[in-house]
Design a protein around this motif. Structure first.
Motif, PDB file in Angstrom:
ATOM      1  N   LEU A 189     -92.720 -38.879  24.241  1.00  0.00           N
ATOM      2  CA  LEU A 189     -91.514 -39.862  25.064  1.00  0.00           C
ATOM      3  C   LEU A 189     -90.295 -39.038  25.216  1.00  0.00           C
ATOM      4  O   LEU A 189     -89.731 -39.171  26.404  1.00  0.00           O
ATOM      5  CB  LEU A 189     -91.449 -40.989  24.187  1.00  0.00           C
ATOM      6  CG  LEU A 189     -92.459 -42.030  23.851  1.00  0.00           C
ATOM      7  CD1 LEU A 189     -92.227 -42.915  22.925  1.00  0.00           C
ATOM      8  CD2 LEU A 189     -92.556 -42.683  25.367  1.00  0.00           C
TER       9      LEU A 189
ATOM     10  N   ASP B 283     -95.820 -48.070  13.998  1.00  0.00           N
ATOM     11  CA  ASP B 283     -97.338 -47.618  13.818  1.00  0.00           C
ATOM     12  C   ASP B 283     -97.397 -46.784  12.833  1.00  0.00           C
ATOM     13  O   ASP B 283     -98.404 -46.616  12.102  1.00  0.00           O
ATOM     14  CB  ASP B 283     -97.897 -47.068  15.181  1.00  0.00           C
ATOM     15  CG  ASP B 283     -98.223 -48.015  16.053  1.00  0.00           C
ATOM     16  OD1 ASP B 283     -98.295 -49.178  15.911  1.00  0.00           O
ATOM     17  OD2 ASP B 283     -98.180 -47.655  17.427  1.00  0.00           O
ATOM     18  N   ASN B 284     -96.355 -45.895  12.532  1.00  0.00           N
ATOM     19  CA  ASN B 284     -96.332 -44.872  11.487  1.00  0.00           C
ATOM     20  C   ASN B 284     -95.356 -45.565  10.356  1.00  0.00           C
ATOM     21  O   ASN B 284     -94.967 -44.534   9.554  1.00  0.00           O
ATOM     22  CB  ASN B 284     -95.652 -43.623  12.083  1.00  0.00           C
ATOM     23  CG  ASN B 284     -96.733 -43.118  13.206  1.00  0.00           C
ATOM     24  OD1 ASN B 284     -97.718 -42.567  12.922  1.00  0.00           O
ATOM     25  ND2 ASN B 284     -96.443 -43.241  14.490  1.00  0.00           N
TER      26      ASN B 284
ATOM     27  N   LYS C  23    -100.360 -37.411  16.443  1.00  0.00           N
ATOM     28  CA  LYS C  23    -100.200 -38.657  15.623  1.00  0.00           C
ATOM     29  C   LYS C  23     -98.698 -38.941  15.914  1.00  0.00           C
ATOM     30  O   LYS C  23     -98.537 -40.146  15.580  1.00  0.00           O
ATOM     31  CB  LYS C  23    -100.192 -38.077  14.193  1.00  0.00           C
ATOM     32  CG  LYS C  23    -101.694 -38.026  13.659  1.00  0.00           C
ATOM     33  CD  LYS C  23    -101.720 -38.393  12.229  1.00  0.00           C
ATOM     34  CE  LYS C  23    -100.762 -37.445  11.335  1.00  0.00           C
ATOM     35  NZ  LYS C  23    -101.226 -37.060  10.081  1.00  0.00           N
ATOM     36  N   ASN C  24     -97.807 -38.282  16.407  1.00  0.00           N
ATOM     37  CA  ASN C  24     -96.507 -38.541  16.842  1.00  0.00           C
ATOM     38  C   ASN C  24     -96.118 -38.633  17.971  1.00  0.00           C
ATOM     39  O   ASN C  24     -96.483 -37.724  19.072  1.00  0.00           O
ATOM     40  CB  ASN C  24     -95.545 -37.477  16.129  1.00  0.00           C
ATOM     41  CG  ASN C  24     -96.007 -37.146  14.809  1.00  0.00           C
ATOM     42  OD1 ASN C  24     -96.433 -36.159  14.252  1.00  0.00           O
ATOM     43  ND2 ASN C  24     -95.632 -38.234  13.709  1.00  0.00           N
ATOM     44  N   ILE C  25     -95.681 -39.940  18.678  1.00  0.00           N
ATOM     45  CA  ILE C  25     -95.733 -40.394  20.008  1.00  0.00           C
ATOM     46  C   ILE C  25     -94.347 -39.666  20.560  1.00  0.00           C
ATOM     47  O   ILE C  25     -94.175 -39.501  21.571  1.00  0.00           O
ATOM     48  CB  ILE C  25     -96.081 -42.009  19.981  1.00  0.00           C
ATOM     49  CG1 ILE C  25     -97.225 -42.322  19.399  1.00  0.00           C
ATOM     50  CG2 ILE C  25     -96.030 -42.325  21.442  1.00  0.00           C
ATOM     51  CD1 ILE C  25     -97.220 -43.766  19.188  1.00  0.00           C
ATOM     52  N   ALA C  26     -93.407 -40.114  19.589  1.00  0.00           N
ATOM     53  CA  ALA C  26     -91.982 -39.754  19.929  1.00  0.00           C
ATOM     54  C   ALA C  26     -91.644 -38.604  20.937  1.00  0.00           C
ATOM     55  O   ALA C  26     -91.165 -38.562  21.663  1.00  0.00           O
ATOM     56  CB  ALA C  26     -90.939 -40.056  18.713  1.00  0.00           C
ATOM     57  N   PRO C  27     -92.102 -37.493  20.239  1.00  0.00           N
ATOM     58  CA  PRO C  27     -91.860 -36.391  21.246  1.00  0.00           C
ATOM     59  C   PRO C  27     -92.221 -36.192  22.255  1.00  0.00           C
ATOM     60  O   PRO C  27     -91.585 -35.680  23.155  1.00  0.00           O
ATOM     61  CB  PRO C  27     -92.837 -35.240  20.267  1.00  0.00           C
ATOM     62  CG  PRO C  27     -92.735 -35.791  18.830  1.00  0.00           C
ATOM     63  CD  PRO C  27     -92.858 -37.240  19.007  1.00  0.00           C
TER      64      PRO C  27
ATOM     65  N   ALA D 205     -93.916 -46.872  18.143  1.00  0.00           N
ATOM     66  CA  ALA D 205     -94.091 -45.552  17.462  1.00  0.00           C
ATOM     67  C   ALA D 205     -93.683 -45.612  16.176  1.00  0.00           C
ATOM     68  O   ALA D 205     -94.259 -45.323  15.315  1.00  0.00           O
ATOM     69  CB  ALA D 205     -93.386 -44.410  18.362  1.00  0.00           C
TER      70      ALA D 205
ATOM     71  N   PHE E 171     -84.044 -36.434   7.009  1.00  0.00           N
ATOM     72  CA  PHE E 171     -84.508 -37.712   7.455  1.00  0.00           C
ATOM     73  C   PHE E 171     -83.370 -38.578   6.851  1.00  0.00           C
ATOM     74  O   PHE E 171     -82.885 -39.707   7.549  1.00  0.00           O
ATOM     75  CB  PHE E 171     -85.510 -38.428   6.925  1.00  0.00           C
ATOM     76  CG  PHE E 171     -86.823 -37.958   7.526  1.00  0.00           C
ATOM     77  CD1 PHE E 171     -86.981 -37.958   8.862  1.00  0.00           C
ATOM     78  CD2 PHE E 171     -87.970 -37.061   6.824  1.00  0.00           C
ATOM     79  CE1 PHE E 171     -88.029 -37.225   9.619  1.00  0.00           C
ATOM     80  CE2 PHE E 171     -88.899 -36.441   7.508  1.00  0.00           C
ATOM     81  CZ  PHE E 171     -88.859 -36.527   8.765  1.00  0.00           C
TER      82      PHE E 171
ATOM     83  N   ASP F 224     -91.256 -41.365  14.794  1.00  0.00           N
ATOM     84  CA  ASP F 224     -92.403 -41.721  13.976  1.00  0.00           C
ATOM     85  C   ASP F 224     -92.358 -41.733  12.698  1.00  0.00           C
ATOM     86  O   ASP F 224     -92.957 -42.323  11.848  1.00  0.00           O
ATOM     87  CB  ASP F 224     -93.379 -40.548  14.283  1.00  0.00           C
ATOM     88  CG  ASP F 224     -93.903 -40.536  15.808  1.00  0.00           C
ATOM     89  OD1 ASP F 224     -94.625 -41.250  16.445  1.00  0.00           O
ATOM     90  OD2 ASP F 224     -92.850 -39.845  16.615  1.00  0.00           O
ATOM     91  N   ALA F 225     -91.154 -40.788  12.070  1.00  0.00           N
ATOM     92  CA  ALA F 225     -90.754 -40.920  10.657  1.00  0.00           C
ATOM     93  C   ALA F 225     -89.669 -41.641  10.064  1.00  0.00           C
ATOM     94  O   ALA F 225     -89.375 -41.496   9.044  1.00  0.00           O
ATOM     95  CB  ALA F 225     -90.827 -39.356  10.481  1.00  0.00           C
TER      96      ALA F 225
END
Lengths: 185, 185
Positions: free
Chosen positions: A147, B176-177, A141-145, B173, A81, B105-106
DNA sequence: CGTCGCATGTAACCAGTTACATGATTAA
DNA sequence: TTAATCATGTAACTGGTTACATGCGACG
């Protein structure tokens, strides 16, 4: 983004072996913008293991090399990250296909026809591949993937549209210049 | 496609120095799908010169290194076009930007906002750059270069549209997270 | 007074590709 | 019977990036 980091990107979504990481690069939802072969993945995971970014559990198998299932650690997550928070820089797009088309005027029309036809089929297959990806890489739970997957699909559809529209023009360019050569300096 | 061949691709359109070849890679009509820095171009031209794929004429200058103007030879042309008649293989697209978005998301929403906003500006600039390219690389007799340039413009417009449409969703996204983390294995 | 453009090049470095090494199982 | 899937890894190679080396003129 080096292979070590992209491997961590796969492992953050779930434990995996080197072999599975490679499958993720080939068929996963980010297959179209990241990669890695065996020859780069295995050394990369080893490089991630020694400082403690991943841990490894061996599962013995009969008549096969023991499966080495890797799991990301907090250190690994932090590395991933913090890398993701750095300037991503420019995208790299390299295309021998477009480079060849650029010189369509000086190449045989049949060849231009062939490579465009093949490329159209390739794009269609890529789209299908992305459409059919199951949820193993995409947690609800994760939207980005999701998208990103849709972005991939739209990208290939755009490419497909552009190439299909121009196909005849490229072939015509090649035919028109069949007996000419490219401009001589 | 190695740098030597892409250099020949520039030279087939007209004589040039190493410096000018690099400018072609940076601002020319195929800037978005081929490249090369000084550190790869100069050795590449040297590698093309020794077997006779290019010839070189030196133009002395005051207070500057002599300009070395390269011209492609028949052998060079043959090498280029025979390479162009080989299977171009897959395009390579590598994007740290998309890789980062995949983990939106992270990541902090502000960061996602920042990189998307910047990328939209970048795409607009790329489009403008391609729109404004003059004819120094595009001979009227040859149609393909213009088609490729238009393809580049459409490509960036497609990317721009996709990213602009999804911008808010990616930021949402991330927001929200904000207090969750990515799925833990 | 700083930085961009012009103009060449070398050398060390590094990352990733390709080929090699091994080999059982299963589907076409 | 041929190819694909599973499963790991190493070693040599290749090719490109980055940093170094040099330095003037023009523009803001």
């Amino acid at each position: 983004m080096d292979v070590k980091t992209t491997c961590l990107g796969v492992l953050v979504m779930g434990n995996a072996t080197g072999y599975e990481i490679r499958k993720a690069f080939e068929y996963g939802p980010f297959a179209h913008f990241a990669d890695g072969g065996f020859g780069s993945i295995y050394p990369a995971i080893a490089k991630a293991e020694s400082p403690g970014m991943v841990t490894c559990k061996k599962h013995k198998q009969q008549k096969r090399p023991a499966k080495k299932i890797y799991a990301i650690t907090d250190m690994g997550r932090e590395h991933l990250f913090s890398t993701l928070k750095k300037d991503p820089g420019e995208d790299k797009f390299r295309s021998n296909f477009l480079f060849a088309l650029y010189y369509a005027d000086a190449l045989p029309a049949e060849w231009i026809d062939e490579i465009i036809t093949k490329r159209i089929a390739d794009y269609k297959q890529k789209i299908e591949c992305l459409v059919n990806i199951n949820n193993q890489y995409c947690d609800d739970k994760n939207i980005a993937p999701t998208l990103i997957r849709h972005k991939g699909i739209e990208y290939y559809k755009a490419m497909l549209g552009i190439i299909s529209n121009k196909k005849d023009k490229f072939i015509a360019a090649a035919i028109d210049n069949r007996n000419n050569n490219i401009k001589q300096p």
